[in-house]
Design a protein around this motif. Structure first.
Motif, mmCIF file in Angstrom:
data_model
loop_
_atom_site.group_PDB
_atom_site.id
_atom_site.type_symbol
_atom_site.label_atom_id
_atom_site.label_comp_id
_atom_site.label_asym_id
_atom_site.label_seq_id
_atom_site.Cartn_x
_atom_site.Cartn_y
_atom_site.Cartn_z
ATOM 1 N N HIS A 207 8.740 3.060 -8.502
ATOM 2 C CA HIS A 207 9.600 2.202 -7.684
ATOM 3 C C HIS A 207 8.807 1.334 -6.715
ATOM 4 C CE1 HIS A 207 12.993 4.420 -9.226
ATOM 5 N NE2 HIS A 207 12.492 5.557 -8.781
ATOM 6 N N PHE A 208 7.519 1.624 -6.534
ATOM 7 C CA PHE A 208 6.769 0.962 -5.475
ATOM 8 C C PHE A 208 5.851 -0.156 -5.948
ATOM 9 C CE2 PHE A 208 7.551 5.315 -3.936
ATOM 10 C CZ PHE A 208 8.255 5.012 -2.782
ATOM 11 N N LEU A 209 5.287 -0.027 -7.144
ATOM 12 C CA LEU A 209 4.227 -0.950 -7.535
ATOM 13 C C LEU A 209 4.628 -1.963 -8.592
ATOM 14 C CD1 LEU A 209 1.156 1.463 -7.656
ATOM 15 C CD2 LEU A 209 1.898 0.002 -5.803
ATOM 16 N N PHE A 210 5.658 -1.699 -9.352
ATOM 17 C CA PHE A 210 5.925 -2.575 -10.488
ATOM 18 C C PHE A 210 7.343 -3.128 -10.443
ATOM 19 C CE2 PHE A 210 2.786 0.602 -11.801
ATOM 20 C CZ PHE A 210 1.738 -0.239 -12.098
ATOM 21 N N ILE B 80 4.756 8.389 0.010
ATOM 22 C CA ILE B 80 5.312 9.385 -0.904
ATOM 23 C C ILE B 80 4.920 10.747 -0.356
ATOM 24 C CG2 ILE B 80 5.262 10.339 -3.234
ATOM 25 C CD1 ILE B 80 4.568 7.539 -4.249
ATOM 26 N N THR B 81 5.898 11.533 0.020
ATOM 27 C CA THR B 81 5.638 12.851 0.596
ATOM 28 C C THR B 81 5.731 13.910 -0.490
ATOM 29 O OG1 THR B 81 6.564 12.143 2.721
ATOM 30 C CG2 THR B 81 6.328 14.516 2.350
ATOM 31 N N SER C 44 7.401 9.096 -12.146
ATOM 32 C CA SER C 44 8.702 9.036 -11.493
ATOM 33 C C SER C 44 8.593 8.674 -10.017
ATOM 34 C CB SER C 44 9.423 10.375 -11.654
ATOM 35 O OG SER C 44 10.651 10.381 -10.956
ATOM 36 N N VAL C 45 7.621 9.271 -9.308
ATOM 37 C CA VAL C 45 7.548 9.056 -7.861
ATOM 38 C C VAL C 45 6.858 7.749 -7.492
ATOM 39 C CG1 VAL C 45 7.583 11.521 -7.355
ATOM 40 C CG2 VAL C 45 5.382 10.351 -7.608
ATOM 41 N N VAL D 233 0.869 -1.177 0.000
ATOM 42 C CA VAL D 233 0.000 0.000 0.000
ATOM 43 C C VAL D 233 0.906 1.227 0.000
ATOM 44 C CG1 VAL D 233 -1.672 1.346 1.320
ATOM 45 C CG2 VAL D 233 -1.888 -1.147 1.205
ATOM 46 N N VAL D 234 0.704 2.104 -0.964
ATOM 47 C CA VAL D 234 1.533 3.300 -1.088
ATOM 48 C C VAL D 234 0.666 4.523 -0.804
ATOM 49 C CG1 VAL D 234 3.082 4.625 -2.559
ATOM 50 C CG2 VAL D 234 2.920 2.141 -2.840
#
Length: 311
Positions: free
Chosen positions: A308-311, A286-287, A304-305, A256-257
């Motif tokens: 890196h988290f989901l794929f 992500i801030t 870009s932000v 979860v992002v």
């Protein structure tokens, strides 16, 4: 010092026993007699209408039959859900975020205002400049059933956004106010009277099949639509609070992002929601820069932000 949102004394004051039962989906009718509510016990079952007693003023419960036990909201959550104390604190924190701040345990009523779903489809203009400024294409707007409403009434001078329940059934429309006087009166958003926002996770029905890839969590529908244009699964809380229902849905997804708005409220909500979810699933944050929302970013910046988290 223990953070307020994980302090049991604070949570006992903020969360009612009725809220805990509602979050569990307990719908057994309760009979009110003075300061107390009576009904069958939600813990051991049975049909004795006097087995389970709730004191509204003290926010305490007791089962006089099968369980022969009682206590406060902490003990009730531990028994209903089988959670340890840390998990119980995190769970109660999510409920505290959705509990009406103007109510106390002594003033709570067992019945809430009913909500009637509105299932008719409205004719909306998906090609308005306001949506283009948000970088939401007409194709996306039509897919999400969003656009300017030309009629009067509740949605007058609003961008209407169709809402669905968790299974994808339409239940009504929210309105993003464009008129400055309406914004002063209602805030930016108007929701149908009685709408159970704590039981809605915007766009959840569309991303169910994407669970293995994780999900982004934002505050409002515009971020969901912008991310959908980049083929990124996202849901919206419709605010800054994580309800018990939303918590139960998200804890089954990994990762979860969290990408809430960059204002102070969004930053504080990020800390609170991360604390609630981390015992159950992998959580990233992500801030955003102060004053920016996810839909303020360009497509390149969003990609870009998040990549890196989901794929």
């Amino acid at each position: 010092m223990i953070p307020a949102h994980l302090n049991f004394a604070h949570l006992k004051r903020c969360v009612s026993i009725l809220t805990v039962l509602e979050a569990k989906g307990v719908t057994t009718p309760l009979t009110k007699r003075g300061d107390q509510l009576f009904g069958p016990c939600p813990l051991h079952g049975g049909d004795n209408p006097n087995a389970f007693v709730i004191s509204l003023s003290k926010n305490l419960w007791r089962c006089f039959t099968g369980c022969d036990a009682g206590g406060d909201v902490v003990e009730l959550v531990r028994r209903l859900y089988g959670k340890n104390y840390r998990q119980t604190a995190a769970f109660l924190a999510t409920l505290a975020a959705t509990e009406p701040t103007s109510q106390t345990a002594s003033s709570l009523q067992p019945l809430k205002k009913s909500f009637r779903p509105f299932t008719a489809r409205l004719h909306l203009n998906a090609s308005v400049p306001w949506l283009r400024q948000k970088r939401i294409t007409p194709t996306t707007a039509r897919r999400f059933e969003v656009g300017a409403y030309q009629g009067g009434g509740f949605l007058k001078e609003c961008i209407a956004v169709r809402l669905h329940d968790l299974d994808g059934h339409p239940i009504g429309y929210a309105g993003r106010c464009l008129d400055t006087n309406q914004v002063k009166q209602y805030g930016k958003w108007k929701f149908p009277p009685g709408l159970p926002k704590n039981k809605i996770l915007y766009n959840f029905h569309r991303i169910k099949s994407w669970h293995r890839k994780g999900v982004l969590v934002v505050e409002c529908p515009w971020g969901v639509m912008r991310l959908a244009q980049l083929n990124i699964p996202a849901v919206a809380l419709l605010g800054i609070h994580l309800s018990a229902v939303q918590n139960d849905l998200l804890e089954k997804i990994s990762p979860v992002v969290l990408m809430l708005d960059g204002d102070r409220a969004g930053q504080e909500a990020t800390v609170r929601i991360r604390s609630a979810l981390e015992p159950y699933t992998k959580v990233y944050t992500i801030t955003l820069p102060s004053g920016l929302d996810p839909d303020d970013l360009s497509d390149e910046a969003l990609s870009s932000v998040t990549r890196h988290f989901l794929f």
